[in-house]
Motif scaffolding. Structure first.
Motif, PDB file in Angstrom:
ATOM      1  N   GLU A   1       0.844  -1.188   0.000  1.00 53.01           N
ATOM      2  CA  GLU A   1       0.000   0.000   0.000  1.00 53.01           C
ATOM      3  C   GLU A   1       0.884   1.245   0.000  1.00 53.01           C
ATOM      4  OE1 GLU A   1      -2.928   0.158   3.050  1.00 53.01           O
ATOM      5  OE2 GLU A   1      -3.526  -1.935   2.808  1.00 53.01           O
ATOM      6  N   PRO A   2       0.366   2.365  -0.490  1.00 53.67           N
ATOM      7  CA  PRO A   2       1.158   3.601  -0.468  1.00 53.67           C
ATOM      8  C   PRO A   2       1.530   3.983   0.962  1.00 53.67           C
ATOM      9  CG  PRO A   2      -0.712   3.844  -1.951  1.00 53.67           C
ATOM     10  CD  PRO A   2      -0.926   2.563  -1.189  1.00 53.67           C
ATOM     11  N   PRO A   3       2.795   4.195   1.254  1.00 55.54           N
ATOM     12  CA  PRO A   3       3.227   4.514   2.609  1.00 55.54           C
ATOM     13  C   PRO A   3       3.260   6.019   2.869  1.00 55.54           C
ATOM     14  CG  PRO A   3       5.143   4.216   1.247  1.00 55.54           C
ATOM     15  CD  PRO A   3       3.948   3.998   0.347  1.00 55.54           C
ATOM     16  N   VAL A   4       3.317   6.368   4.148  1.00 58.86           N
ATOM     17  CA  VAL A   4       3.725   7.700   4.545  1.00 58.86           C
ATOM     18  C   VAL A   4       5.252   7.740   4.446  1.00 58.86           C
ATOM     19  CG1 VAL A   4       3.840   9.382   6.433  1.00 58.86           C
ATOM     20  CG2 VAL A   4       1.755   8.036   6.068  1.00 58.86           C
ATOM     21  N   VAL A   5       5.779   8.747   3.792  1.00 60.77           N
ATOM     22  CA  VAL A   5       7.227   8.832   3.566  1.00 60.77           C
ATOM     23  C   VAL A   5       7.760  10.085   4.234  1.00 60.77           C
ATOM     24  CG1 VAL A   5       9.063   8.914   1.843  1.00 60.77           C
ATOM     25  CG2 VAL A   5       6.980   7.611   1.373  1.00 60.77           C
ATOM     26  N   LEU A   6       8.703   9.902   5.160  1.00 57.29           N
ATOM     27  CA  LEU A   6       9.311  11.019   5.883  1.00 57.29           C
ATOM     28  C   LEU A   6      10.746  11.193   5.425  1.00 57.29           C
ATOM     29  CD1 LEU A   6       9.156  11.894   9.641  1.00 57.29           C
ATOM     30  CD2 LEU A   6      11.391  11.533   8.573  1.00 57.29           C
ATOM     31  N   GLY A   7      11.101  12.433   5.102  1.00 50.36           N
ATOM     32  CA  GLY A   7      12.472  12.749   4.746  1.00 50.36           C
ATOM     33  C   GLY A   7      13.036  13.788   5.688  1.00 50.36           C
TER      34      GLY A   7
ATOM     35  N   ASP B   1       9.112  10.727  20.271  1.00 49.16           N
ATOM     36  CA  ASP B   1       7.673  10.626  20.482  1.00 49.16           C
ATOM     37  C   ASP B   1       6.912  11.700  19.724  1.00 49.16           C
ATOM     38  OD1 ASP B   1       7.946   8.394  22.055  1.00 49.16           O
ATOM     39  OD2 ASP B   1       7.818   9.461  23.963  1.00 49.16           O
ATOM     40  N   LEU B   2       7.528  12.857  19.507  1.00 45.88           N
ATOM     41  CA  LEU B   2       6.877  13.891  18.701  1.00 45.88           C
ATOM     42  C   LEU B   2       6.595  13.375  17.296  1.00 45.88           C
ATOM     43  CD1 LEU B   2       8.908  17.138  19.575  1.00 45.88           C
ATOM     44  CD2 LEU B   2       6.517  16.668  20.162  1.00 45.88           C
TER      45      LEU B   2
ATOM     46  N   LEU C   1       3.123  10.878  12.951  1.00 46.15           N
ATOM     47  CA  LEU C   1       2.915   9.829  11.958  1.00 46.15           C
ATOM     48  C   LEU C   1       1.663   9.009  12.251  1.00 46.15           C
ATOM     49  CD1 LEU C   1       6.605   8.651  11.438  1.00 46.15           C
ATOM     50  CD2 LEU C   1       5.223  10.093   9.931  1.00 46.15           C
ATOM     51  N   ARG C   2       1.389   8.768  13.514  1.00 46.02           N
ATOM     52  CA  ARG C   2       0.158   8.050  13.858  1.00 46.02           C
ATOM     53  C   ARG C   2      -1.067   8.757  13.293  1.00 46.02           C
ATOM     54  NH1 ARG C   2       1.479   6.931  20.238  1.00 46.02           N
ATOM     55  NH2 ARG C   2       2.557   4.913  20.007  1.00 46.02           N
ATOM     56  N   GLY C   3      -1.044  10.087  13.344  1.00 45.44           N
ATOM     57  CA  GLY C   3      -2.183  10.842  12.835  1.00 45.44           C
ATOM     58  C   GLY C   3      -2.317  10.824  11.330  1.00 45.44           C
ATOM     59  N   LEU C   4      -1.256  10.442  10.627  1.00 44.98           N
ATOM     60  CA  LEU C   4      -1.277  10.427   9.168  1.00 44.98           C
ATOM     61  C   LEU C   4      -1.510   9.046   8.588  1.00 44.98           C
ATOM     62  CD1 LEU C   4       1.780  12.777   8.525  1.00 44.98           C
ATOM     63  CD2 LEU C   4      -0.649  13.376   8.404  1.00 44.98           C
TER      64      LEU C   4
ATOM     65  N   THR D   1     -11.750   0.393   5.792  1.00 44.93           N
ATOM     66  CA  THR D   1     -10.537   1.201   5.901  1.00 44.93           C
ATOM     67  C   THR D   1     -10.904   2.663   5.731  1.00 44.93           C
ATOM     68  OG1 THR D   1      -9.243  -0.580   4.934  1.00 44.93           O
ATOM     69  CG2 THR D   1      -8.248   1.606   4.945  1.00 44.93           C
ATOM     70  N   THR D   2     -10.440   3.474   6.652  1.00 40.24           N
ATOM     71  CA  THR D   2     -10.634   4.919   6.518  1.00 40.24           C
ATOM     72  C   THR D   2      -9.287   5.580   6.438  1.00 40.24           C
ATOM     73  OG1 THR D   2     -10.651   5.238   8.909  1.00 40.24           O
ATOM     74  CG2 THR D   2     -12.773   4.859   7.847  1.00 40.24           C
ATOM     75  N   ARG D   3      -9.253   6.699   5.754  1.00 38.80           N
ATOM     76  CA  ARG D   3      -8.010   7.451   5.600  1.00 38.80           C
ATOM     77  C   ARG D   3      -8.225   8.867   6.082  1.00 38.80           C
ATOM     78  NH1 ARG D   3      -4.022   5.082   2.661  1.00 38.80           N
ATOM     79  NH2 ARG D   3      -4.600   3.224   1.511  1.00 38.80           N
TER      80      ARG D   3
END
Length: 232
Positions: free
Chosen positions: A57-63, A206-207, A212-215, A230-232
């Motif tokens: 599935e499309p991930p959340v990506v952090l840079g 933790d910040l 990320l949990r919220g996204l 599934t909800t987004r």
């Protein structure tokens, strides 16, 4: 399974994200942390793209930092997170935006082979000045040499123009000017500002976990007579 891809910056390694990744995994999130240092922005971007393409599935990506240059060029993310990172537009590079502060420039040591390293004593204050001493020392110990040229790379695609994005300004950053961060944040869908230094994944993971949990998509357990919703 919800997925996150964490993309580190120059001089860093996946191990710098170890605590953050472990905390996300305890929530049942799949976490991938590709190693860059492939020799160019194009090669680093291709490495991260391969990780994204392999996920179901499309991930959340952090840079983080230079990692923003990398994630700007990828496709297939559900959300982009720029953590004190570079949001580049056409014909821009991290270097052309004047990315490194004078304090960071002073920490860079040129090596005979053309690579650079960071002076450990100067790197602590620049990258991890707000982190507890033992954590900062460990992070500095993980830093590796950097091949030349990556910071001058120009992305061939600009994912933030089509993908929802969040920018996190690190207001106490000594490596990338917070004013420049706010300018780049105006290109993103959303902006947060934290009173942290350049590397909150070391001192305050933790910040990032909370953000990320919220996204991430929320999974709702079905009753026996229902399909999974599934909800987004």
């Amino acid at each position: 399974m919800a997925a996150v891809v964490l993309v580190h910056g120059l001089y860093h390694l996946p191990e710098h994200f170890a605590v953050l990744a472990e905390r996300l995994r305890t929530d049942g999130t799949e976490v991938a942390v590709p190693e860059l240092h492939r020799g160019s922005l194009a090669a680093d971007t291709a490495a991260v793209q391969g990780v994204i393409d392999a996920l179901p599935e499309p991930p959340v990506v952090l840079g983080h930092s230079y990692g923003g240059s990398v994630i700007t060029g990828v496709r297939g993310a559900s959300h982009l997170v720029y953590l004190a990172a570079f949001v580049l537009d056409a014909d821009e590079s991290a270097a052309s935006l004047g990315g490194a502060s004078q304090q960071l420039k002073d920490a860079i040591v040129a090596e005979p082979d053309g690579s650079t390293t960071l002076h450990p004593g100067l790197a602590i204050g620049t990258l991890y000045g707000d982190c507890p001493g033992p954590l900062a020392a460990r992070a500095v110990g993980l830093l590796r040499s950097q091949a030349p040229g990556c910071g001058r790379g120009v992305p061939q695609h600009h994912s933030w123009k089509e993908t929802p994005s969040t920018y996190v300004v690190c207001a106490q950053d000594r490596a990338i000017d917070p004013g420049l961060q706010r300018t780049m944040a105006s290109r993103c869908t959303d902006m947060r500002e934290w009173q942290t230094g350049h590397s909150p994944f070391v001192g305050q993971p933790d910040l990032i976990v909370e953000l990320l949990r919220g996204l991430l998509p929320t999974r709702i357990a079905p009753r026996p007579d229902q399909e999974v919703t599934t909800t987004r």
